[in-house]
Design an enzyme around this catalytic site. Structure first.
Site, short mmCIF file in Angstrom:
data_model
loop_
_atom_site.label_atom_id
_atom_site.label_comp_id
_atom_site.label_asym_id
_atom_site.label_seq_id
_atom_site.Cartn_x
_atom_site.Cartn_y
_atom_site.Cartn_z
N LYS A 13 0.82 -1.22 0.00
CA LYS A 13 0.00 0.00 0.00
C LYS A 13 0.85 1.26 0.00
O LYS A 13 0.57 2.22 -0.73
CB LYS A 13 -0.92 -0.04 1.22
CG LYS A 13 -1.92 1.09 1.31
CD LYS A 13 -3.05 0.73 2.26
CE LYS A 13 -2.54 0.37 3.65
NZ LYS A 13 -2.22 1.54 4.46
N ARG A 88 -10.16 3.50 10.65
CA ARG A 88 -9.85 2.14 11.09
C ARG A 88 -11.01 1.49 11.83
O ARG A 88 -10.95 0.30 12.14
CB ARG A 88 -8.62 2.15 11.99
CG ARG A 88 -7.37 2.63 11.24
CD ARG A 88 -6.12 2.43 12.01
NE ARG A 88 -4.96 2.93 11.28
CZ ARG A 88 -3.76 2.41 11.33
NH1 ARG A 88 -3.55 1.35 12.07
NH2 ARG A 88 -2.76 2.92 10.65
N ARG A 127 11.91 -10.64 4.88
CA ARG A 127 12.72 -9.42 5.04
C ARG A 127 13.89 -9.68 5.99
O ARG A 127 13.74 -10.36 7.00
CB ARG A 127 11.86 -8.27 5.57
CG ARG A 127 10.81 -7.83 4.58
CD ARG A 127 10.20 -6.49 4.93
NE ARG A 127 9.52 -6.44 6.21
CZ ARG A 127 8.59 -5.54 6.51
NH1 ARG A 127 8.24 -4.63 5.63
NH2 ARG A 127 8.02 -5.55 7.70
N ARG A 159 13.94 -8.99 11.99
CA ARG A 159 13.28 -8.22 13.05
C ARG A 159 12.17 -9.06 13.68
O ARG A 159 11.57 -9.89 13.02
CB ARG A 159 12.67 -6.93 12.49
CG ARG A 159 13.70 -5.94 12.05
CD ARG A 159 13.12 -4.68 11.45
NE ARG A 159 11.65 -4.64 11.39
CZ ARG A 159 10.99 -3.67 10.74
NH1 ARG A 159 11.63 -2.72 10.11
NH2 ARG A 159 9.67 -3.68 10.71
N ARG A 170 -0.52 -10.03 13.53
CA ARG A 170 -0.81 -8.72 12.93
C ARG A 170 -1.92 -8.84 11.89
O ARG A 170 -2.83 -8.00 11.83
CB ARG A 170 0.44 -8.13 12.28
CG ARG A 170 1.50 -7.65 13.26
CD ARG A 170 2.80 -7.32 12.53
NE ARG A 170 2.65 -6.22 11.60
CZ ARG A 170 3.51 -5.95 10.62
NH1 ARG A 170 4.57 -6.73 10.44
NH2 ARG A 170 3.33 -4.93 9.81
#
Length: 215
Positions: A13, A88, A127, A159, A170
């Site tokens: 996004k 949201r 990542r 991470r 998430r």
């Protein structure tokens, strides 16, 4: 053209918003950017928001919607805006609708970039980061030598928020919180879904086809 952009973590996004903003010469407006700018500039609402942020609390809806209203009445929004990260919740969506009606800038469309959870886990879980600030992806942007930074040679690490269990949590939160909003805008006749699983350029082209209708 007045557009809100939706999409789960890892859907691309932010990348799309940046390019769309340049392509259509309309501002990319995120709530995070608005908050930081108002706190930095010491505006009345910014100082009020800072009181909550300093305590680690969420900024109340009435403060946030006031900041968004002020931002949308700035001169660079005359041609339109690309709203990112807001609303949201259903109450936020209701408040936004009232504000947009008041300033005569109602939404033309809510573009929802869809990517399935397994693809998102693959994207985000691949990542790798370096302490020097460089970042890589094991599939899409691997380092020249596995596990080592091209720039400084240090060992790359993953991470905590890029680990699979955290990513899935998430995504669960996003899906839980966002589904009511998807239905809200679908019922309002504003929702347009875009397949975000393809290449960045292909997704961009699909989003542009939608936005071109509101030039």
């Amino acid at each position: 053209m007045n557009i809100a952009l939706f999409g789960p973590p890892g859907a691309g996004k932010g990348t799309q918003a940046k390019e769309l903003s340049k392509n259509y010469d309309i501002p990319h407006i995120s709530t995070g950017d608005i908050l930081r700018a108002n706190v930095r500039d010491g505006t009345e609402l910014g100082l009020e928001a800072k009181q909550y942020m300093d305590k680690g609390e969420l900024v109340p809806d009435e403060v946030l919607i006031g900041l968004i209203r002020n931002r949308l009445t700035e001169p660079d929004c005359e041609k339109g805006y690309l709203l990112d990260g807001y609303p949201r919740t259903i109450p936020q969506a209701d408040a936004l609708k009232d504000i947009l009606a008041e300033i005569s800038k109602p939404l033309n469309a809510v573009i929802n970039i869809e990517v399935n959870d397994e693809e998102l886990v693959k994207r985000l879980g691949g990542r790798r980061s370096c302490a020097c600030g460089e970042s890589y992806h094991v599939m899409f942007n691997p380092p020249e030598k596995e596990g080592e930074c091209n720039a400084c040679g240090a060992e790359l690490y993953q991470r905590d928020d890029d680990k699979e269990d955290v990513i899935r949590q998430r995504l669960a939160v996003y899906n839980d919180k966002t589904k009511p909003l998807i239905d809200y805008y679908d019922n309002a006749g504003l929702l347009v879904n875009v397949d975000g699983a393809g290449a960045v350029d292909a997704v961009f082209a699909d989003v542009c086809k939608i936005m071109d209708q509101y030039k």
